[in-house]
Every structure is written in structure tokens, then in C-alpha cells.
Design an enzyme around this catalytic site. Structure first.
Site, short mmCIF file in Angstrom:
data_model
loop_
_atom_site.label_atom_id
_atom_site.label_comp_id
_atom_site.label_asym_id
_atom_site.label_seq_id
_atom_site.Cartn_x
_atom_site.Cartn_y
_atom_site.Cartn_z
N TRP A 178 0.82 -1.22 0.00
CA TRP A 178 0.00 0.00 0.00
C TRP A 178 0.85 1.27 0.00
O TRP A 178 0.34 2.35 -0.20
CB TRP A 178 -0.93 0.02 1.22
CG TRP A 178 -1.97 -1.06 1.24
CD1 TRP A 178 -2.14 -2.07 0.31
CD2 TRP A 178 -3.00 -1.24 2.22
NE1 TRP A 178 -3.20 -2.86 0.67
CE2 TRP A 178 -3.75 -2.38 1.83
CE3 TRP A 178 -3.36 -0.56 3.39
CZ2 TRP A 178 -4.84 -2.84 2.58
CZ3 TRP A 178 -4.44 -1.02 4.15
CH2 TRP A 178 -5.17 -2.15 3.74
N LYS A 179 2.14 1.12 0.27
CA LYS A 179 3.03 2.29 0.41
C LYS A 179 2.42 3.25 1.44
O LYS A 179 1.74 2.79 2.36
CB LYS A 179 3.28 2.93 -0.95
CG LYS A 179 3.76 1.88 -1.97
CD LYS A 179 4.32 2.45 -3.22
CE LYS A 179 4.77 1.30 -4.13
NZ LYS A 179 5.43 1.74 -5.35
N HIS B 185 12.92 -2.43 -0.67
CA HIS B 185 12.12 -1.82 -1.74
C HIS B 185 12.92 -0.68 -2.37
O HIS B 185 13.66 0.02 -1.67
CB HIS B 185 10.79 -1.30 -1.17
CG HIS B 185 9.84 -0.92 -2.27
ND1 HIS B 185 9.92 0.28 -2.93
CD2 HIS B 185 8.83 -1.60 -2.85
CE1 HIS B 185 8.98 0.31 -3.88
NE2 HIS B 185 8.30 -0.81 -3.84
N GLY C 265 1.55 -2.24 -6.27
CA GLY C 265 1.43 -0.96 -5.59
C GLY C 265 0.05 -0.37 -5.82
O GLY C 265 -0.94 -0.78 -5.20
N GLY C 266 -0.03 0.59 -6.72
CA GLY C 266 -1.27 1.35 -6.96
C GLY C 266 -2.52 0.50 -7.09
O GLY C 266 -3.55 0.80 -6.47
P1 13P Z 1 3.08 0.05 -8.76
O1 13P Z 1 2.30 -1.23 -8.89
O2 13P Z 1 2.27 1.20 -8.27
O3 13P Z 1 3.88 0.35 -9.99
O4 13P Z 1 4.16 -0.22 -7.59
C1 13P Z 1 4.95 -1.34 -7.62
C2 13P Z 1 5.66 -1.46 -6.33
O5 13P Z 1 6.58 -0.72 -6.04
C3 13P Z 1 5.21 -2.50 -5.40
O6 13P Z 1 6.11 -2.65 -4.35
#
Ligand code: 13P
Length: 253
Positions: A10-11, A95, A233-234
Site C-alpha cells: 500500500w506504500k 524496496h 502498488g497502486g
Molecule cells: P506500482 O504497482 O504502483 O507500480 O508499484 C509497484 C511497487 O513498487 C510495489 O512494491
């Protein structure tokens, strides 16, 4: 046979309310089960809340980072023991946002990997090259260096209970996904690099792809022989997209 995995990173996103909504939808969708192991990695502060929200479901909990230290005077740090204590099974280490924005190098990442293992957490080790590294033809050297740092410190056996995620930095959050062929080539390289030390560990190792994975490109990526799922991620912030990606991950023959 390797069980595929799809992990949502989820960052720095989420709120108590948004997390509740997202996990309610994910749980509902999982009433029709998927073959992949499904993991969500919320920010630290939401781990206890999300542990409750996934309780009794097939969704596993992971953290986005871990301290290399175990306890004591390390202001702002969170230890592997704490992560385990609140219900984490996995933790992302290395990461590219940690490596690039917070200057975490290979040796430091390897120590975090070791710290995770000391506390019974399974590390998800991220590796991947920058755009200029790909363009200058050193992708394999970069990925080898990142992997070797961990294998040198912890031994190849340490990868038995770990996951590797190949995330080309130029593909993260950019909408520029690696082609299935580009990703497969690096995944095969990673497996071969590990096989030089232990063929059995290499065969069992789950290698996830990350970088602009979406519902509409997941299946083609995941159908490559050395791609065992994704680190998302997104698209992991929207239940429908995340679940479509989870459904695209099926074991290779
Ligand atoms: P995105 O899927 O948003 O490109 O991010 C990838 C990511 O860094 C997952 O750790």
C-alpha cells in the site's frame, strides 16, 4: 510446484476508514477462493487494525519495512519482533523506494533481511535496476549484486523461507510495465543465480514481478514460467483491481 503469491504494497496510503472498506471488499471477493496466497502490506500504524480486518480470512499480513536492530535506542524504528507480535507473517525489505529515497544499500538491506528471519518473518526481498542501469546493459550485474549481498550474509538456505520480488525501478508507478519477455528474462536470471548455490532452493523460490501490474496485464506476466505472482502498488488500493490480479495468478504446470 510453487504456490503463486500476490502481495499488495500500500506504500504510504490508507486510513482507518479506507482500510475497512478495502478489506471488506477483498473478503467478500474471497468467498470465491483464489489459488494465490494473498498478502496485504499496510503502513506500520495500521497493522493492528488490518490484522483484525483480515482475521479469519485467507489474507496474510505483511509490513513494508523492518529495522535491522532488535530493540533499544533506535528512535522511529520498528523491530521484527514487534511486527511478529501484531500478526505479520511477511515483511518487504529493500524496496527501491527505501534504497533510492532513504539511501539503504545492499549491506543494510541484507541486515534487515537477517533481522526479519531472526523473528520468524518471511522477507520479501526487492531487487531491480534503474532505467540508466538497464539502458547501459548492467541489469544482471545490479540484480546479482543485490541478491548476493543477502546470500553472502545469510546463506542460500535463507531463501527457502523468503520471496524475491523483481521490481525494475523504471516500471514502478510509471505505467510502463516491463514486457512479459523482459520480466521473464530477469526472473530466469535470478533463479539461475540462486541455483548456482543450491538448485533445490532455486526451484522452490517464489519470484514475484512488481512495477505497474494492472488487472489487464497481470495474466500475461504471470503466465511466464519464472513469474510466480506479483508485488502490487497502486492497483492494490482498489479491491476490484487487486482481486482481478489475484485471480490471474495460477500455478505454472
Ligand atoms: P506500482 O504497482 O504502483 O507500480 O508499484 C509497484 C511497487 O513498487 C510495489 O512494491
Amino acid at each position: 510446484m510453487r504456490q503463486p503469491m500476490v502481495a499488495g504494497n500500500w506504500k504510504m496510503n490508507g486510513s482507518r476508514k479506507a482500510n475497512e472498506g478495502l478489506l471488506a471488499e477483498v473478503r467478500e471477493a474471497l468467498s470465491s477462493p483464489v489459488e494465490a496466497e494473498v498478502v496485504v502490506c499496510p503502513p506500520y500504524v495500521y497493522l493492528p487494525q488490518v490484522a483484525g480486518l483480515v482475521d479469519g480470512s485467507a489474507v496474510r499480513l505483511g509490513a513494508q519495512d523492518v529495522s535491522d536492530q532488535d530493540s533499544g535506542a533506535y528512535t522511529g524504528e520498528v523491530s521484527g519482533e514487534m511486527l511478529k507480535d501484531v500478526g505479520c507473517r511477511y515483511v518487504i525489505v529493500g524496496h527501491s523506494e527505501r534504497r533510492g529515497l532513504y539511501a539503504e544499500d545492499d549491506a543494510f538491506t541484507a541486515r534487515k533481511f537477517a533481522a526479519a528471519r531472526r523473528h520468524g518473518l518471511k522477507p520479501i526481498l526487492c531487487v531491480g535496476e534503474l532505467l540508466e542501469e538497464r539502458e547501459s546493459g548492467v541489469t544482471e550485474q545490479v540484480v546479482a549484486r543485490q541478491l548476493d549481498a543477502v546470500m553472502d550474509l545469510e546463506g542460500v538456505e535463507s531463501l527457502k523461507d523468503a520471496v524475491v520480488a523483481y521490481e525494475p525501478v523504471w516500471a514502478i508507478g510509471t505505467g510502463k510495465t516491463a514486457t512479459p519477455g523482459q520480466a521473464q528474462a530477469v526472473h530466469a536470471f535470478i533463479r539461475a543465480r540462486v541455483a548456482e548455490r543450491d538448485a533445490g532452493v532455486a526451484e522452490g523460490l517464489r519470484i514475484l514481478y512488481g512495477g505497474s501490474v494492472k488487472a489487464d496485464n497481470a495474466q500475461e506476466l504471470f503466465s511466464q514460467p519464472d513469474i510466480d505472482g506479483g508485488l502490487i502498488g497502486g492497483a492494490s488500493l482498489k479491491a476490484a483491481d487487486f482481486m482481478a490480479i489475484c485471480r490471474a495468478a495460477v500455478p505454472a504446470d
